[in-house]
Design a protein around this motif. Sequence first.
Motif, PDB file in Angstrom:
ATOM      1  N   GLN A   1      -9.524 -10.133  10.426  1.00  0.00           N
ATOM      2  CA  GLN A   1      -9.727 -10.632  11.779  1.00  0.00           C
ATOM      3  C   GLN A   1     -10.972 -11.504  11.824  1.00  0.00           C
ATOM      4  N   LYS A   2     -10.781 -12.739  12.304  1.00  0.00           N
ATOM      5  CA  LYS A   2     -11.874 -13.673  12.508  1.00  0.00           C
ATOM      6  C   LYS A   2     -11.648 -14.384  13.833  1.00  0.00           C
ATOM      7  N   LYS A   3     -12.571 -15.228  14.200  1.00  0.00           N
ATOM      8  CA  LYS A   3     -12.379 -15.997  15.429  1.00  0.00           C
ATOM      9  C   LYS A   3     -11.127 -16.863  15.314  1.00  0.00           C
ATOM     10  N   ASP A   4     -10.236 -16.703  16.250  1.00  0.00           N
ATOM     11  CA  ASP A   4      -8.983 -17.473  16.309  1.00  0.00           C
ATOM     12  C   ASP A   4      -8.071 -17.217  15.114  1.00  0.00           C
ATOM     13  N   PHE A   5      -8.236 -16.080  14.441  1.00  0.00           N
ATOM     14  CA  PHE A   5      -7.390 -15.763  13.284  1.00  0.00           C
ATOM     15  C   PHE A   5      -7.196 -14.250  13.192  1.00  0.00           C
ATOM     16  N   LEU A   6      -5.943 -13.832  13.010  1.00  0.00           N
ATOM     17  CA  LEU A   6      -5.637 -12.407  12.831  1.00  0.00           C
ATOM     18  C   LEU A   6      -4.470 -12.261  11.871  1.00  0.00           C
ATOM     19  N   TRP A   7      -4.632 -11.372  10.892  1.00  0.00           N
ATOM     20  CA  TRP A   7      -3.554 -11.039   9.947  1.00  0.00           C
ATOM     21  C   TRP A   7      -3.291  -9.555  10.060  1.00  0.00           C
ATOM     22  N   VAL A   8      -2.022  -9.205  10.411  1.00  0.00           N
ATOM     23  CA  VAL A   8      -1.616  -7.809  10.489  1.00  0.00           C
ATOM     24  C   VAL A   8      -0.427  -7.603   9.549  1.00  0.00           C
ATOM     25  N   GLN A   9      -0.271  -6.379   9.069  1.00  0.00           N
ATOM     26  CA  GLN A   9       0.754  -6.135   8.062  1.00  0.00           C
ATOM     27  C   GLN A   9       1.230  -4.698   8.107  1.00  0.00           C
ATOM     28  N   TYR A  10       2.514  -4.530   7.805  1.00  0.00           N
ATOM     29  CA  TYR A  10       3.122  -3.211   7.613  1.00  0.00           C
ATOM     30  C   TYR A  10       3.504  -3.078   6.152  1.00  0.00           C
ATOM     31  N   ASP A  11       3.153  -1.967   5.541  1.00  0.00           N
ATOM     32  CA  ASP A  11       3.450  -1.738   4.124  1.00  0.00           C
ATOM     33  C   ASP A  11       4.288  -0.483   3.945  1.00  0.00           C
TER      34      ASP A  11
ATOM     35  N   ASN B   1       0.851  -1.180   0.000  1.00  0.00           N
ATOM     36  CA  ASN B   1       0.000   0.000   0.000  1.00  0.00           C
ATOM     37  C   ASN B   1       0.888   1.232   0.000  1.00  0.00           C
ATOM     38  N   ILE B   2       0.991   1.920  -1.114  1.00  0.00           N
ATOM     39  CA  ILE B   2       1.924   3.036  -1.219  1.00  0.00           C
ATOM     40  C   ILE B   2       1.471   4.230  -0.415  1.00  0.00           C
ATOM     41  N   PHE B   3       0.244   4.204   0.087  1.00  0.00           N
ATOM     42  CA  PHE B   3      -0.234   5.324   0.881  1.00  0.00           C
ATOM     43  C   PHE B   3      -0.040   5.090   2.382  1.00  0.00           C
ATOM     44  N   ALA B   4       0.439   3.900   2.743  1.00  0.00           N
ATOM     45  CA  ALA B   4       0.649   3.626   4.167  1.00  0.00           C
ATOM     46  C   ALA B   4       1.805   4.464   4.680  1.00  0.00           C
ATOM     47  N   PRO B   5       1.784   4.862   5.932  1.00  0.00           N
ATOM     48  CA  PRO B   5       2.881   5.633   6.497  1.00  0.00           C
ATOM     49  C   PRO B   5       4.155   4.816   6.511  1.00  0.00           C
ATOM     50  N   ILE B   6       5.261   5.464   6.251  1.00  0.00           N
ATOM     51  CA  ILE B   6       6.555   4.789   6.238  1.00  0.00           C
ATOM     52  C   ILE B   6       7.082   4.742   7.663  1.00  0.00           C
ATOM     53  N   ILE B   7       7.283   3.532   8.151  1.00  0.00           N
ATOM     54  CA  ILE B   7       7.757   3.330   9.513  1.00  0.00           C
ATOM     55  C   ILE B   7       9.175   2.770   9.450  1.00  0.00           C
ATOM     56  N   ILE B   8      10.053   3.325  10.212  1.00  0.00           N
ATOM     57  CA  ILE B   8      11.425   2.833  10.252  1.00  0.00           C
ATOM     58  C   ILE B   8      11.464   1.601  11.133  1.00  0.00           C
ATOM     59  N   LEU B   9      11.795   0.449  10.522  1.00  0.00           N
ATOM     60  CA  LEU B   9      11.807  -0.799  11.268  1.00  0.00           C
ATOM     61  C   LEU B   9      13.229  -1.267  11.581  1.00  0.00           C
ATOM     62  N   ALA B  10      14.222  -0.432  11.289  1.00  0.00           N
ATOM     63  CA  ALA B  10      15.590  -0.826  11.583  1.00  0.00           C
ATOM     64  C   ALA B  10      15.814  -0.833  13.091  1.00  0.00           C
ATOM     65  N   VAL B  11      16.860  -1.497  13.493  1.00  0.00           N
ATOM     66  CA  VAL B  11      17.168  -1.552  14.921  1.00  0.00           C
ATOM     67  C   VAL B  11      17.656  -0.190  15.389  1.00  0.00           C
ATOM     68  N   PHE B  12      17.037   0.341  16.469  1.00  0.00           N
ATOM     69  CA  PHE B  12      17.378   1.646  16.989  1.00  0.00           C
ATOM     70  C   PHE B  12      18.532   1.527  17.988  1.00  0.00           C
ATOM     71  N   LEU B  13      19.112   2.666  18.351  1.00  0.00           N
ATOM     72  CA  LEU B  13      20.058   2.702  19.457  1.00  0.00           C
ATOM     73  C   LEU B  13      19.290   2.635  20.764  1.00  0.00           C
ATOM     74  N   PHE B  14      19.970   2.202  21.794  1.00  0.00           N
ATOM     75  CA  PHE B  14      19.273   1.891  23.024  1.00  0.00           C
ATOM     76  C   PHE B  14      19.666   2.811  24.168  1.00  0.00           C
ATOM     77  N   SER B  15      18.798   2.864  25.166  1.00  0.00           N
ATOM     78  CA  SER B  15      19.113   3.497  26.438  1.00  0.00           C
ATOM     79  C   SER B  15      18.516   2.636  27.536  1.00  0.00           C
ATOM     80  N   CYS B  16      18.895   2.909  28.763  1.00  0.00           N
ATOM     81  CA  CYS B  16      18.372   2.121  29.871  1.00  0.00           C
ATOM     82  C   CYS B  16      18.054   3.049  31.027  1.00  0.00           C
TER      83      CYS B  16
END
Length: 349
Positions: free
Chosen positions: A190-200, A6-21
């Motif tokens: 989404q159905k009973k006992d079934f879920l499909w989620v996706q990032y585009d 879906n070219i209209f979906a928001p672009i989310i950065i899925l790379a590994v981020f730097l960390f803090s604690c």
Amino acid sequence: MKLKINIFAPIIILAVFLFSCNNDSTNMRKKITGKAGEMVVVISKSAWEGSPGEAIRATLSQPQIALPQEEPLFDVIDVPHEAFKDIFRSTRNIVQTNISQNVETEGVTFTDDVWAYPQATVQIKAKTPDRFVELFNENKGKILSYFLAAERERVTMNYKKTYEKSVFNILNKDFGVTMHVPPGFRVMEQKKDFLWVQYDSPEIFQGIVIYTYPFVSDSAFTVSYQLPIRDSLLKANVPGPSDGSYLSTETRVDQIFNVTKHNGNYAAEMRGLWRVANDFMGGPYIALSELDMENQRVINAFGFVYAPSKDKRNLLRQVEAMIYSLKLNNQKENDTLNKQSDFEVNIEG
């Protein structure tokens, strides 16, 4: 809803981020540097070009399993001892070698967070090159597991901080489990006992299908049992981009199957390739099946990646971190039952 980008979906950065604690002592450390999958090996030129280097490369640079194109497990960079300074010491994964007759105690040591956080380091000391190869090969399984677990945990840490609450809440309420996926994942079906989620995004997508079925015997943890159920559900619920097309398992290559435990529960991991029947899309997948003994059911999470003309190792590892964040809400009850049970998994089939 179609299995397409879906070219209209928001672009989310899925790379590994730097960390803090949160604790102050950790905040004072350097944060790790480098890209996901990178590794520095501190070693002399002669050892790198000799049998020690060959042993290291054969293990750490071997091809990642179940990808459509060959990619190494780690992107290994050799650094001479004299050049191992600050610029390299904050690298996320480090192997330090010491091959010398002056070594007093030979062995392999695993140490977290030596120069940065969250860092994984391994120190290998040996008197001779031959002894180094022997030590390395004796411990290569542990070394690989250590670094791969560190890579997964870094991604998981980030997803726990910022995650898609709508997906989390559906799984928590309707499935009795929790899972952390990054913001931008949306519900496709989404159905009973079934879920499909996706990032585009315009160039890739990452999808996760979660479903359950009753646990009737230990055959539920075999390829021959799991594949028909999964493919039947995918055919019915995950359509492809063209009429009559649907997501399915690529069965022309063998599935890589391993019975294990997850969160103390009996589980199985399966890896391989997926394809869209009656179309030309495909890519790698990883699937986790986990026994919920209290409810006598098997929880399944099937994660897949589509990224034509791109490297897929790190994208699949991101999905792997997501599905391995799966936790049962009734884990305390399962812990009790697991201790009492003499259930053994039949790994054949």
